[in-house]
Design an enzyme around this catalytic site. Structure first.
Site, PDB file in Angstrom:
ATOM      1  N   GLY A  12      -6.714   6.506  -4.658  1.00  0.00           N
ATOM      2  CA  GLY A  12      -5.556   7.405  -4.863  1.00  0.00           C
ATOM      3  C   GLY A  12      -5.168   8.312  -3.789  1.00  0.00           C
ATOM      4  O   GLY A  12      -4.639   9.265  -3.890  1.00  0.00           O
ATOM      5  N   ASN A  14      -3.437   7.984  -1.192  1.00  0.00           N
ATOM      6  CA  ASN A  14      -2.160   8.073  -0.809  1.00  0.00           C
ATOM      7  C   ASN A  14      -1.243   8.919  -1.846  1.00  0.00           C
ATOM      8  O   ASN A  14      -0.403   9.424  -1.571  1.00  0.00           O
ATOM      9  CB  ASN A  14      -1.502   6.582  -0.585  1.00  0.00           C
ATOM     10  CG  ASN A  14      -1.736   5.924   0.758  1.00  0.00           C
ATOM     11  OD1 ASN A  14      -1.171   6.384   1.679  1.00  0.00           O
ATOM     12  ND2 ASN A  14      -2.857   5.132   0.744  1.00  0.00           N
ATOM     13  N   LEU A  91      -2.989  -2.954  -6.521  1.00  0.00           N
ATOM     14  CA  LEU A  91      -3.202  -4.328  -6.249  1.00  0.00           C
ATOM     15  C   LEU A  91      -2.788  -5.324  -7.383  1.00  0.00           C
ATOM     16  O   LEU A  91      -3.604  -6.343  -7.514  1.00  0.00           O
ATOM     17  CB  LEU A  91      -4.696  -4.388  -6.080  1.00  0.00           C
ATOM     18  CG  LEU A  91      -5.065  -3.381  -4.982  1.00  0.00           C
ATOM     19  CD1 LEU A  91      -6.702  -3.434  -4.781  1.00  0.00           C
ATOM     20  CD2 LEU A  91      -4.464  -3.544  -3.465  1.00  0.00           C
ATOM     21  N   ILE A  94       3.894  -7.624  -8.638  1.00  0.00           N
ATOM     22  CA  ILE A  94       4.910  -6.791  -9.421  1.00  0.00           C
ATOM     23  C   ILE A  94       5.907  -8.021 -10.002  1.00  0.00           C
ATOM     24  O   ILE A  94       6.188  -8.903  -9.270  1.00  0.00           O
ATOM     25  CB  ILE A  94       5.807  -5.981  -8.419  1.00  0.00           C
ATOM     26  CG1 ILE A  94       5.219  -4.771  -7.834  1.00  0.00           C
ATOM     27  CG2 ILE A  94       6.926  -5.366  -9.256  1.00  0.00           C
ATOM     28  CD1 ILE A  94       4.375  -3.827  -8.902  1.00  0.00           C
ATOM     29  N   ASN A 108       6.184  -0.232  -0.702  1.00  0.00           N
ATOM     30  CA  ASN A 108       4.684  -0.147  -0.923  1.00  0.00           C
ATOM     31  C   ASN A 108       4.377   0.300   0.426  1.00  0.00           C
ATOM     32  O   ASN A 108       4.869   0.014   1.414  1.00  0.00           O
ATOM     33  CB  ASN A 108       4.553  -1.711  -0.905  1.00  0.00           C
ATOM     34  CG  ASN A 108       3.288  -2.280  -0.900  1.00  0.00           C
ATOM     35  OD1 ASN A 108       2.384  -1.689  -1.708  1.00  0.00           O
ATOM     36  ND2 ASN A 108       2.852  -3.103  -0.040  1.00  0.00           N
ATOM     37  N   HIS A 110       1.453  -0.654   3.297  1.00  0.00           N
ATOM     38  CA  HIS A 110       0.474  -1.632   3.565  1.00  0.00           C
ATOM     39  C   HIS A 110      -0.196  -1.146   4.674  1.00  0.00           C
ATOM     40  O   HIS A 110       0.344  -0.686   5.760  1.00  0.00           O
ATOM     41  CB  HIS A 110       1.139  -2.972   3.883  1.00  0.00           C
ATOM     42  CG  HIS A 110       0.153  -3.964   3.957  1.00  0.00           C
ATOM     43  ND1 HIS A 110      -0.274  -4.837   3.083  1.00  0.00           N
ATOM     44  CD2 HIS A 110      -0.028  -4.563   5.370  1.00  0.00           C
ATOM     45  CE1 HIS A 110      -1.282  -5.541   3.737  1.00  0.00           C
ATOM     46  NE2 HIS A 110      -0.952  -5.704   5.048  1.00  0.00           N
ATOM     47  N   ASP A 151       4.593  -8.758   0.821  1.00  0.00           N
ATOM     48  CA  ASP A 151       4.706  -8.020   1.889  1.00  0.00           C
ATOM     49  C   ASP A 151       5.924  -8.570   2.828  1.00  0.00           C
ATOM     50  O   ASP A 151       5.919  -8.465   4.048  1.00  0.00           O
ATOM     51  CB  ASP A 151       3.430  -7.889   2.606  1.00  0.00           C
ATOM     52  CG  ASP A 151       2.213  -7.385   1.940  1.00  0.00           C
ATOM     53  OD1 ASP A 151       2.277  -6.376   1.039  1.00  0.00           O
ATOM     54  OD2 ASP A 151       1.240  -8.095   2.268  1.00  0.00           O
TER      55      ASP A 151
END
Ligand code: GAR
Length: 204
Positions: A12, A14, A91, A94, A108, A110, A151
């Protein structure tokens, strides 16, 4: 105020960058209304609690079929009434239903310069291992809108980071986080919250 749900699976950091950005004014007109994890021991949940943010844990392991997990996950998200859903090291794939319900409202982070080192199987340290194996001199991070691919959604922000000779995957991961991820993720949220990004994604 932009109501943000943040989804985490691990450390966590981010999420912490978002919390710090809200506290120090770098992210304006934004509140984190819930932090959701698929992993009860994710340190990200602890960071949320330390900051008085409501948390929820929903693990695929608790459900016999994936659709039941997705239903429970979507219910928790819906209850929070988010304007934006941020995948910050989340991870879990969705569900398509959630993407359709929140079009252009899921982003997101990446840890590479998409389209390099992304897609199925590229997450966490694996991304940096692949970048080192290929011998790239620059890597970085990308914030993108989540669509139904892995992605593949529209790119919002990117920041390059230099690879140094002798880097280990862990050293490179740390530099990418410090120099790129923790910079562009708060920046993207602030821009969305204040209608500064572009027409594809705008705060309420
Ligand atoms: C981050 O490096 C993030 O970019 C990555 O997982 C890490 C989570 O760290 N995400 C992916 O690889 C998604 N494909 P954090 O929990 O400390 O924020």
């Amino acid at each position: 105020m932009l109501r943000v749900v943040v989804c985490v699976s691990g450390g966590g950091t981010n999420l912490q960058a978002i919390i710090d950005g809200i506290h120090n004014g770098q992210i304006r007109n934004t509140e984190i209304v819930k932090v959701i994890s698929n992993n009860a021991s994710a340190y990200g949940l602890e960071r949320a609690k330390q900051n008085g943010i409501s948390t929820a844990c929903v693990s695929p392991k608790s459900y016999q079929v994936r659709t039941e997990f997705y239903k429970a996950f979507l219910e928790i998200v819906d209850e929070a009434e988010p304007d934006l859903i941020v995948l910050a090291g989340f991870l879990v794939t969705i569900p398509a239903e959630m993407i359709q319900k929140y079009p252009n409202k899921i982003i997101n982070i990446h840890p590479s310069l998409i389209p390099s080192f992304c897609g199925v199987g590229y997450y966490g340290l694996k991304v940096h291992e692949a970048a080192l194996k290929r011998g790239v001199q620059y890597t970085g991070a990308t914030v993108h809108i989540v669509d139904e691919g892995t992605d593949t959604g529209p790119i919002l922000l990117q920041k390059p980071v230099e690879v140094k000779s002798g880097d280990t995957p862990e050293q490179l991961q740390k530099r990418v986080m410090e120099q790129a991820e923790w910079v562009i993720l708060p920046q993207a949220i602030n821009m969305i919250a204040n209608g500064e990004l572009d027409d594809r994604i705008k705060g309420e």
